[in-house]
Design a protein around this motif. Structure first.
Motif, short mmCIF file in Angstrom:
data_model
loop_
_atom_site.label_atom_id
_atom_site.label_comp_id
_atom_site.label_asym_id
_atom_site.label_seq_id
_atom_site.Cartn_x
_atom_site.Cartn_y
_atom_site.Cartn_z
N THR A 1 13.03 -10.79 9.36
CA THR A 1 13.85 -9.74 8.78
C THR A 1 13.34 -9.51 7.37
O THR A 1 13.25 -10.44 6.57
CB THR A 1 15.34 -10.14 8.73
OG1 THR A 1 15.82 -10.33 10.06
CG2 THR A 1 16.16 -9.04 8.07
N CYS A 2 12.96 -8.27 7.11
CA CYS A 2 12.35 -7.92 5.82
C CYS A 2 13.11 -6.76 5.20
O CYS A 2 13.46 -5.79 5.89
CB CYS A 2 10.88 -7.54 6.03
SG CYS A 2 10.02 -6.99 4.53
N LYS A 3 13.39 -6.84 3.92
CA LYS A 3 13.97 -5.71 3.18
C LYS A 3 13.05 -5.38 2.02
O LYS A 3 12.58 -6.27 1.31
CB LYS A 3 15.36 -6.04 2.66
CG LYS A 3 15.98 -4.90 1.86
CD LYS A 3 17.41 -5.19 1.43
CE LYS A 3 18.39 -4.81 2.51
NZ LYS A 3 19.80 -4.87 2.03
N ALA A 4 12.79 -4.08 1.86
CA ALA A 4 11.89 -3.63 0.80
C ALA A 4 12.49 -2.42 0.10
O ALA A 4 13.17 -1.59 0.72
CB ALA A 4 10.52 -3.30 1.36
N THR A 5 12.21 -2.31 -1.19
CA THR A 5 12.63 -1.14 -1.97
C THR A 5 11.41 -0.28 -2.26
O THR A 5 10.26 -0.73 -2.12
CB THR A 5 13.28 -1.58 -3.30
OG1 THR A 5 12.33 -2.34 -4.05
CG2 THR A 5 14.52 -2.44 -3.04
N GLY A 6 11.67 0.97 -2.66
CA GLY A 6 10.56 1.86 -3.03
C GLY A 6 9.76 2.35 -1.86
O GLY A 6 8.61 2.80 -2.03
N ASP B 1 0.82 -1.22 0.00
CA ASP B 1 0.00 0.00 0.00
C ASP B 1 0.85 1.26 0.00
O ASP B 1 0.39 2.33 -0.40
CB ASP B 1 -0.92 0.01 1.22
CG ASP B 1 -2.03 -1.03 1.12
OD1 ASP B 1 -2.29 -1.52 0.00
OD2 ASP B 1 -2.63 -1.37 2.17
N CYS B 2 2.12 1.12 0.46
CA CYS B 2 3.05 2.26 0.46
C CYS B 2 3.92 2.25 -0.81
O CYS B 2 4.90 2.98 -0.90
CB CYS B 2 3.95 2.20 1.69
SG CYS B 2 3.09 2.41 3.25
N ASN B 3 3.56 1.39 -1.77
CA ASN B 3 4.33 1.27 -3.02
C ASN B 3 5.67 0.58 -2.81
O ASN B 3 6.58 0.71 -3.62
CB ASN B 3 4.57 2.63 -3.67
CG ASN B 3 4.00 2.69 -5.07
OD1 ASN B 3 3.36 1.75 -5.53
ND2 ASN B 3 4.23 3.79 -5.74
N GLY B 4 5.80 -0.15 -1.70
CA GLY B 4 7.04 -0.87 -1.42
C GLY B 4 7.06 -2.24 -2.06
O GLY B 4 6.00 -2.85 -2.30
N ASN B 5 8.25 -2.71 -2.38
CA ASN B 5 8.42 -4.03 -2.99
C ASN B 5 9.35 -4.87 -2.12
O ASN B 5 10.52 -4.51 -1.92
CB ASN B 5 9.00 -3.90 -4.40
CG ASN B 5 9.21 -5.25 -5.05
OD1 ASN B 5 8.32 -6.10 -5.05
ND2 ASN B 5 10.39 -5.47 -5.62
#
Length: 212
Positions: free
Chosen positions: A186-191, A164-168
């Protein structure tokens, strides 16, 4: 992910009757520290490592001169110093099971078999590369470590909040939490910004431990 996807294929190998000196020279030339040992019928009969080669050398207390030592080592064969009780895995085994076997057996590599045929070798270095890929270490982005309740749908809720925040999401790894009711993730997201990630975690009821 299975072992065949991450192993070194067609590994360099030696025969039992190769001299220790030649095995050492081959390791140096190929920049490797482990050599499977195959007999004349291409059956896996052992493995030799740099540690085995060090053990085969003379002690500091020897009275032999360098020429005598060199002569004796030239006569010493791989079969005399190799590890005969070889632990191996099939190429269809999953990577995490290979890692567990290596950790539990306190060994740094596993010959990889297709039936009785040697087709590869998997080492600690190969597992490091898997670790890097699993955690998305080569991607820039926002990385967060947190705990969530061990309940169905919690991660789906988080994934939706990030989307919803445009994260991938490029990486999501989980393990046991502090107790059986929690899951550490542990999560990593771009955008997505750090602030947006914090808001997504809060919205999904996650307990944030670290974010960067």
């Amino acid at each position: 992910m299975i072992v065949a996807n991450v192993m070194t294929k067609n590994p360099v190998f030696v025969s039992p009757d190769m001299s220790v000196n030649d095995a050492r020279a081959l390791m140096t030339k190929q920049k490797i520290g482990k050599l499977p040992v195959l007999d004349r019928n291409n059956r896996l009969v052992g493995i030799i490592t740099k540690k085995d080669l060090i053990k085969s050398g003379p002690s500091a207390a020897t009275t032999l001169d360098m020429y005598e030592i060199s002569y004796l080592l030239s006569k010493l064969k791989v079969e005399k110093v190799m590890e005969r009780n070889v632990v191996s895995v099939q190429q269809t085994e999953v990577v995490e099971e290979a890692a567990r076997i290596m950790a539990d057996s306190d060994i740094g590599c596993l010959p990889v078999m297709k039936g009785d045929l040697l087709v590869g070798i998997i080492t600690e270095t190969d597992l490091f590369h898997v670790f890097i890929d699993m955690f998305g270490a080569r991607h820039s982005g926002v990385r967060a470590t947190f705990q969530v309740d061990e309940k169905p749908g919690k991660l789906a809720q988080l994934a939706q909040a990030i989307a919803d925040c445009n994260g991938n999401i490029v990486s999501l790894v989980t393990c046991d939490g502090e107790d059986m009711s929690k899951r550490r993730c542990t999560c990593k997201a771009t955008g997505i910004t750090k602030e947006q990630m914090e808001q997504a975690l809060a919205a999904s009821g996650a307990e944030l431990e670290d974010i960067r």
